[in-house]
Design a protein around this motif. Structure first.
Motif, mmCIF file in Angstrom:
data_model
loop_
_atom_site.group_PDB
_atom_site.id
_atom_site.type_symbol
_atom_site.label_atom_id
_atom_site.label_comp_id
_atom_site.label_asym_id
_atom_site.label_seq_id
_atom_site.Cartn_x
_atom_site.Cartn_y
_atom_site.Cartn_z
ATOM 1 N N VAL A 31 1.022 -1.607 -0.054
ATOM 2 C CA VAL A 31 -0.117 0.226 -0.079
ATOM 3 C C VAL A 31 1.004 1.132 -0.399
ATOM 4 O O VAL A 31 0.821 1.568 -0.609
ATOM 5 C CB VAL A 31 -0.677 0.015 1.088
ATOM 6 N N ALA A 34 2.152 1.689 -3.671
ATOM 7 C CA ALA A 34 1.469 2.306 -4.377
ATOM 8 C C ALA A 34 0.624 3.905 -4.008
ATOM 9 O O ALA A 34 -0.139 4.109 -5.060
ATOM 10 C CB ALA A 34 0.044 1.190 -4.631
ATOM 11 N N THR A 37 0.567 6.223 -7.153
ATOM 12 C CA THR A 37 -0.471 6.412 -8.172
ATOM 13 C C THR A 37 -1.823 6.538 -7.530
ATOM 14 O O THR A 37 -2.348 6.938 -8.420
ATOM 15 C CB THR A 37 -0.337 5.419 -8.511
ATOM 16 N N ILE A 38 -1.789 5.508 -6.341
ATOM 17 C CA ILE A 38 -3.247 6.285 -6.140
ATOM 18 C C ILE A 38 -4.516 7.719 -5.736
ATOM 19 O O ILE A 38 -5.003 7.464 -6.086
ATOM 20 C CB ILE A 38 -3.756 5.323 -4.360
ATOM 21 N N GLY A 155 4.401 -4.712 -5.269
ATOM 22 C CA GLY A 155 3.399 -3.187 -5.684
ATOM 23 C C GLY A 155 3.878 -2.480 -6.733
ATOM 24 O O GLY A 155 2.875 -2.079 -7.393
ATOM 25 N N VAL A 159 1.478 -2.442 -9.590
ATOM 26 C CA VAL A 159 1.093 -0.940 -10.399
ATOM 27 C C VAL A 159 1.770 -0.670 -11.468
ATOM 28 O O VAL A 159 0.529 0.077 -13.017
ATOM 29 C CB VAL A 159 1.600 0.392 -9.330
ATOM 30 N N SER A 163 -2.801 -3.623 -12.230
ATOM 31 C CA SER A 163 -3.490 -1.958 -11.264
ATOM 32 C C SER A 163 -2.942 -1.737 -10.518
ATOM 33 O O SER A 163 -2.961 -2.955 -9.336
ATOM 34 C CB SER A 163 -5.335 -1.956 -11.680
ATOM 35 N N TRP A 164 -3.546 -0.931 -9.445
ATOM 36 C CA TRP A 164 -3.612 -0.740 -7.887
ATOM 37 C C TRP A 164 -4.184 -2.015 -7.431
ATOM 38 O O TRP A 164 -4.035 -2.261 -6.386
ATOM 39 C CB TRP A 164 -3.503 0.436 -7.692
ATOM 40 N N HIS A 165 -5.248 -1.896 -7.912
ATOM 41 C CA HIS A 165 -6.318 -2.174 -6.947
ATOM 42 C C HIS A 165 -6.094 -3.982 -6.960
ATOM 43 O O HIS A 165 -7.085 -4.810 -5.781
ATOM 44 C CB HIS A 165 -8.053 -2.468 -7.732
ATOM 45 N N ILE A 167 -3.354 -5.208 -5.359
ATOM 46 C CA ILE A 167 -2.689 -4.670 -4.371
ATOM 47 C C ILE A 167 -3.074 -5.338 -2.850
ATOM 48 O O ILE A 167 -3.527 -6.271 -2.111
ATOM 49 C CB ILE A 167 -1.672 -3.636 -3.961
ATOM 50 N N PRO A 298 7.380 3.636 -9.858
ATOM 51 C CA PRO A 298 6.683 2.911 -8.683
ATOM 52 C C PRO A 298 7.844 1.710 -7.835
ATOM 53 O O PRO A 298 7.638 1.307 -6.299
ATOM 54 C CB PRO A 298 5.310 3.056 -9.423
#
Length: 518
Positions: A31, A34, A37-38, A155, A159, A163-165, A167, A298
């Motif tokens: 987390v 990432a 990016t989030i 991570g 990313v 996609s960060w989803h 993680i 990242p």
């Protein structure tokens, strides 16, 4: 009061603990990596700290309560419930479409996390003797470090290429597998039997609002309202009232959530609190520094944490062995000294810092953390019988978590305040009218300032103007990050004095341990 002695499947339990602890600790570092990016996708830099803070507030509040309940009702069912809640929260996090949604779902995830982590440490204390704990806590500390080495890389990879989803989605199958293994392995767990169970309801109902109000006040003070405003006085005044009531009730409770009569218990928890204040600041802000200031991807930003975790792995294993020869005080003092040195070195980082230099600074910090974290748990478990391990282990986790929660809140406030001050100074000192107006328009827009550092090529300005603008913003961020690490130095260095006061306790190698789980 009696304890029924039952046999458990140690191999299944250990396997479940390894999987559960590995992926729950993996979550924390993924987390953090990432987060830039989030932030860019969900546009919420001003509240991004709450993605971590919401998790920590809830998990921190749950920890001491579930620790006491596990002493009364056993670990098995509570661990299963915690894992299910954590898994559901992880799935919901993956579906978030705004920063506000993500914060709410992280809070739900925190309920499960607050149940899993202390119960994992408690189960280790249940199934091993005092001497064996020194070895296994070091191994599990190394496991945490290993997951943190893999986490940033994984991570960043997710990313950059997916996609960060995802993680959050990786927790779903692993969480369920861990729950099943431990639920089956602890099928014949010893259950405490007593004529009357005393639950500290007054402690619960004063602790929760006290913690929440304190953290809300630290988060919004100086931002949503002034520190000396009526709102601030009401929030912090109410905090003091609830904490005071909690302390009074704990002194009178038959089965208190937190009991401070033991010296080792008190000093090690203060030490864990101070380490948490500084430690989470490093984990949270270093990837931001690497991406924002040094302009790395990242994946590379996440890899900056790898040396710290390698240092943790090695020192956790070595520290467990050292505890068989040296006193707790000695190992803790050296660990806090290394951590202090690491924070000091990180405070010197600027735009010219190389990745290798950042690696070396983080490794030093990791050595200190690896010596301290397992030792705190081993020291406190060494002082109490197994019938109380749930409470005291949860308390150790609680104080480190509350330190981390407050640390992130305080350090984020320090960074935002210094960034604002630096930008205001830049506006005043800039004589060029174009740059002056540009800086003035951006000075209080934190999201825009961070995005300019990440994507300077998006500025629609002449090169000679944009270069000066980006450099000015970068310098403001560098000084803000430096202020964060300098603040961390004060927290961690105070821990050296606390470590010296732990006493002369050491592992009782010949101690006959109480067999609770067989």
């Amino acid at each position: 009061m009696k304890m029924e002695k039952k046999a458990v499947n140690t191999k299944l339990v250990l396997t479940g603990l390894i999987i559960g602890m590995f992926f729950s600790s993996l979550e924390q570092t993924i987390v953090g990596t990432a987060m830039p990016t989030i932030i860019g996708e969900l546009n919420g830099f001003t509240i991004f700290a709450w993605v971590t803070t919401a998790y920590l507030i809830v998990s921190t509040t749950v920890v001491p309560i579930v620790g006491k309940l596990s002493d009364l009702y056993g670990r098995r069912s509570l661990y299963l419930l915690g894992t299910i809640i954590f898994t559901i929260g992880s799935f919901l996090c993956a579906t978030a479409t705004s920063m506000e949604q993500l914060i709410i779902y992280r809070g739900l995830q925190g309920i499960g996390g607050g149940m899993i982590m202390p119960l994992s440490q408690t189960i280790i204390g249940d199934i091993f003797s005092a001497e064996q704990r020194a070895k296994w806590q070091g191994v599990f500390g190394a496991l945490f470090g290993l997951s943190s080495v893999i986490g940033p890389f994984l991570g960043g990879l997710i990313v950059d290429h997916i996609s960060w989803h995802w993680i959050f989605l990786i927790n779903v199958p692993t969480g369920l597998l861990s729950a099943i293994l431990i639920y089956v392995g602890l099928k014949h767990e010893a259950i405490r039997k007593a004529e009357k169970v005393n639950i500290d309801y007054l402690g619960i109902f004063t602790l929760i609002p006290g913690i929440v109000l304190l953290l809300l006040g630290l988060t919004f003070g100086g931002d949503k309202f002034e520190w000396l405003s009526l709102e601030s006085l009401l929030i912090f005044g109410s905090t003091l009232v609830f904490i005071a009531l909690f302390i009074i009730f704990e002194r009178r409770a038959v089965e208190p959530i937190l009991d401070f009569k033991n010296r080792v218990f008190s000093t090690t928890n203060i030490l864990g609190f101070l380490l948490g204040l500084g430690m989470f600041g490093a984990i949270m802000f270093v990837p931001l520094f690497m991406q924002g200031v040094l302009g790395v991807s990242p994946t590379k930003a996440g890899s900056t944490m790898t040396p710290m975790m390698i240092g943790m792995i090695l020192s956790s294993i070595i520290g467990g062995r050292l505890l068989l020869k040296f006193r707790f005080r000695t190992v803790l003092t050296f660990g806090m000294a290394f951590a202090t040195l690491g924070f000091f070195l990180m405070s010197t980082m600027d735009g010219s810092t190389t990745i290798f230099t950042a690696y070396s600074f983080m490794a030093i910090l990791g050595i200190g953390m690896g010596l301290v974290m397992p030792t705190l748990m081993i020291a406190v478990q060494n002082e109490f019988p197994k019938s109380q391990l749930g409470s005291v282990t949860a308390a150790s986790t609680f104080f480190r978590s509350i330190g981390g929660t407050m640390g992130i809140t305080i350090l984020n406030a320090v960074m935002n305040h210094n960034l604002q001050q630096n930008m205001d100074d830049a506006v005043v000192s800039q004589k060029d009218p174009i740059l002056h107006e540009a800086l003035k328009a951006l000075a209080d827009k934190t999201d825009a300032l961070f995005n300019i550092m990440l994507y300077p090529e998006n500025l629609k300005m002449p090169a000679e103007v944009s270069n000066v603008l980006v450099k000015t913003i970068e310098n403001a961020w560098i000084e803000a990050f430096s202020s964060v690490f300098i603040t961390g130095i004060f927290f961690v260095s105070a821990g050296i004095l606390v470590a010296l006061s732990v006493g002369s306790g050491r592992i009782k190698r010949d101690q006959e341990t109480e067999k609770v789980l067989g």
